[in-house]
Enzyme design. Structure first.
Site, PDB file in Angstrom:
ATOM      1  N   ASP A  17       0.835  -1.196   0.000  1.00 55.70           N
ATOM      2  CA  ASP A  17       0.000   0.000   0.000  1.00 55.70           C
ATOM      3  C   ASP A  17       0.876   1.254   0.000  1.00 55.70           C
ATOM      4  O   ASP A  17       1.957   1.243  -0.582  1.00 55.70           O
ATOM      5  CB  ASP A  17      -0.925  -0.044   1.228  1.00 55.70           C
ATOM      6  CG  ASP A  17      -2.291   0.562   0.966  1.00 55.70           C
ATOM      7  OD1 ASP A  17      -2.362   1.787   0.776  1.00 55.70           O
ATOM      8  OD2 ASP A  17      -3.290  -0.183   0.958  1.00 55.70           O
ATOM      9  N   SER A  72     -11.306  -1.394  -0.573  1.00 58.35           N
ATOM     10  CA  SER A  72     -10.024  -1.329   0.128  1.00 58.35           C
ATOM     11  C   SER A  72     -10.201  -1.607   1.608  1.00 58.35           C
ATOM     12  O   SER A  72      -9.294  -2.081   2.277  1.00 58.35           O
ATOM     13  CB  SER A  72      -9.413   0.060  -0.018  1.00 58.35           C
ATOM     14  OG  SER A  72      -8.782   0.195  -1.244  1.00 58.35           O
ATOM     15  N   HIS A 113      -3.581   5.791   3.441  1.00 60.74           N
ATOM     16  CA  HIS A 113      -4.369   4.617   3.101  1.00 60.74           C
ATOM     17  C   HIS A 113      -3.814   3.334   3.702  1.00 60.74           C
ATOM     18  O   HIS A 113      -4.559   2.495   4.244  1.00 60.74           O
ATOM     19  CB  HIS A 113      -4.408   4.538   1.573  1.00 60.74           C
ATOM     20  CG  HIS A 113      -5.329   3.544   0.998  1.00 60.74           C
ATOM     21  ND1 HIS A 113      -4.943   2.271   0.651  1.00 60.74           N
ATOM     22  CD2 HIS A 113      -6.631   3.630   0.681  1.00 60.74           C
ATOM     23  CE1 HIS A 113      -5.970   1.622   0.128  1.00 60.74           C
ATOM     24  NE2 HIS A 113      -7.007   2.413   0.139  1.00 60.74           N
TER      25      HIS A 113
END
Length: 480
Positions: free
Chosen positions: A178, A418, A238
């Site tokens: 990520d 996600s 994220h």
């Protein structure tokens, strides 16, 4: 219920044999939304050891005589027990088929541990766990846990707490491919070394290319910087949100709890400003699963689970599929987001790759989230949230308040496939911890076989249904 015995029941602390409740980490993709939530709570002292009643729940393997015969289970309890208390021994058969065994009045901590060790040494026993006394404070003491509907709500929660009696993921490393990791006190204890695989300094925005520091410097971008007409965007943090869903620390008196809160997270940075290249992601898959990448040191924290809350348009390429196949052959389960385009996942990668667990997102009401991809490429569904119906209907996890570079740690609600994928990555970690011999194929099969029907609607197809963590973990430990 024997009232007189219950009144005088002495609770003993068996930290060596009882699972520690909660700890968490979240996984998310770059297609998400979510305003920041509560500021991080102050650190509080470590919780006391959980009290455990003087009874055990013993699950026998399906082929064992004790799994079918109460008389055999009673004889086994007598053989493995200590002392001669009249209350000692087999009590009854639970609805799951497990045996309830009483250790007797006044059993000492060492005696209880001895009995447990005898059961654990028996190859016919799939699991033995304390029959813990629950109270109204039995939930983890993480201050934001009540907001984690995705873990426990009956409608669309994933029934995660029911799995924690067996395992919390200890001994398993999950690689989160990520944006990297920004320091957060609700994750720090479960972070192990990772790597920064971004080779282009312009994408990396940390002053260099590949290196051993997977810290997230921020992925903000100015208007038009990523492509003609692209909007300005703040840093997403994220990877940290995704990691929190998977393995945020539990029972630390603050924040949230991860699905596999005793697992470890290896942050592997592949996404930076404007995204990340397939070539970097392929190398990261290889390295995270224990393969060799030229110019990169060997991985000391080989992952048994990889989470990729990322993707792009186009079907799975031969190059990406090759890396995934090799990772799976090395024993690593690969979990991916189905994508956030409200379209057929067959047209997106890595969602359409073979040998992955592709995850669609459900809303809090149990229907396919309006953004989630769907179709035959989807294997399973998990909570991904729908913030358009209310911020608290998103997935709460660890974050940072900085809009460009790192600021103070925080928590926020995001939505996306996600957010759904890390729930499944966390479940895979729980399964691997409970039964280390499981292969990636067996993990995928068990998750699908033990899913429950989608509570709402899913036009286009959401795989086998909504994953059920407790049912899945119990199923795999009950098989030989």
């Amino acid at each position: 219920m024997r009232t007189s015995r219950d009144v005088r029941r002495k609770l003993i602390s068996l930290t060596a044999v009882s699972a520690t409740l909660l700890s968490g980490t979240v996984v998310a993709s770059l297609a998400l939304t979510g305003p920041a939530a509560a500021e991080p709570a102050a650190e509080s002292p470590a919780p006391a050891a959980a009290p455990v009643a003087e009874r055990l729940i013993v699950g026998y393997r399906s082929g064992a005589t004790e799994a079918r015969s109460n008389a055999a289970a009673a004889a086994d309890a007598e053989a493995k027990g200590v002392g001669s208390d009249a209350d000692q021994g087999f009590q009854r058969r639970l609805g799951t088929g497990a045996a309830l065994v009483d250790l007797g009045t006044g059993v000492s901590k060492s005696e209880a541990a001895e009995v447990i060790s005898r059961y654990r040494a028996d190859p016919q026993v799939a699991y033995v766990v304390p029959d813990r006394l629950n109270t109204l404070q039995a939930d983890p003491n993480d201050t934001e846990y009540a907001k984690q509907w995705d873990l426990f709500e009956a409608t669309a929660g994933m029934n995660v707490p029911g799995a924690w009696d067996i395992t919390a993921g200890s001994g398993v490393t999950v690689a989160v491919l990520d944006t990297g990791y920004v320091a957060h006190s609700d994750l720090a204890a479960n972070i192990v070394a990772g790597y920064d695989f971004i080779s282009d300094p312009a994408v990396a925005v940390d002053g260099n290319g590949r290196d051993s520091d997977p810290s997230d410097p921020g992925d903000w971008a100015r208007a038009g910087e990523c492509y003609a007409g692209s909007p300005a965007s703040n840093s997403s943090w994220h990877g940290t949100h995704v990691a929190g869903t998977i393995a945020a620390v539990a029972n630390n008196g603050k924040g949230i709890a991860g699905v596999a809160h005793q697992a470890k997270i290896s942050p592997v940075r592949v996404l930076g400003k404007c995204g990340g290249y397939d070539s970097d992601i392929i190398d990261a898959i290889t390295w995270a699963s224990g393969g060799t990448v030229s110019g990169v040191p060997a991985n000391a924290n080989v992952a048994k689970v990889i989470n990729m809350s990322l993707g792009g348009a186009g079907s799975c390429s031969t190059a990406t599929q090759s890396a995934i196949n090799a990772a799976v052959n090395r024993g690593t389960t690969v979990v991916v987001a189905a994508g956030n385009s409200n379209a057929n996942a067959a047209n997106y990668s890595p969602a359409s790759c073979n040998n992955v667990i592709s995850v669609a997102a459900l809303s809090r009401t149990g229907s396919r989230a309006t953004y989630s991809n769907y179709g035959a490429a989807v294997d399973i569904a998990a909570p991904g949230g729908q913030t358009s119906t209310g911020t608290a209907n998103g997935i709460l996890s660890t974050l940072n308040s900085g809009t460009t570079t790192p600021g103070t740690e925080s928590y926020a609600y995001y939505q996306g496939t996600s957010m759904a994928a890390p729930h499944i990555a966390g479940l895979a970690a729980l399964m691997k911890a409970a039964k280390p011999a499981l292969t990636p194929a067996q993990i995928e099969t068990a998750i699908k076989a033990n899913a429950r029907a989608i509570p709402g609607t899913c036009s286009g197809g959401c795989g086998a249904g909504l994953a059920d963590a407790a049912k899945t973990v119990r199923a795999v430990v009950a098989t030989g």
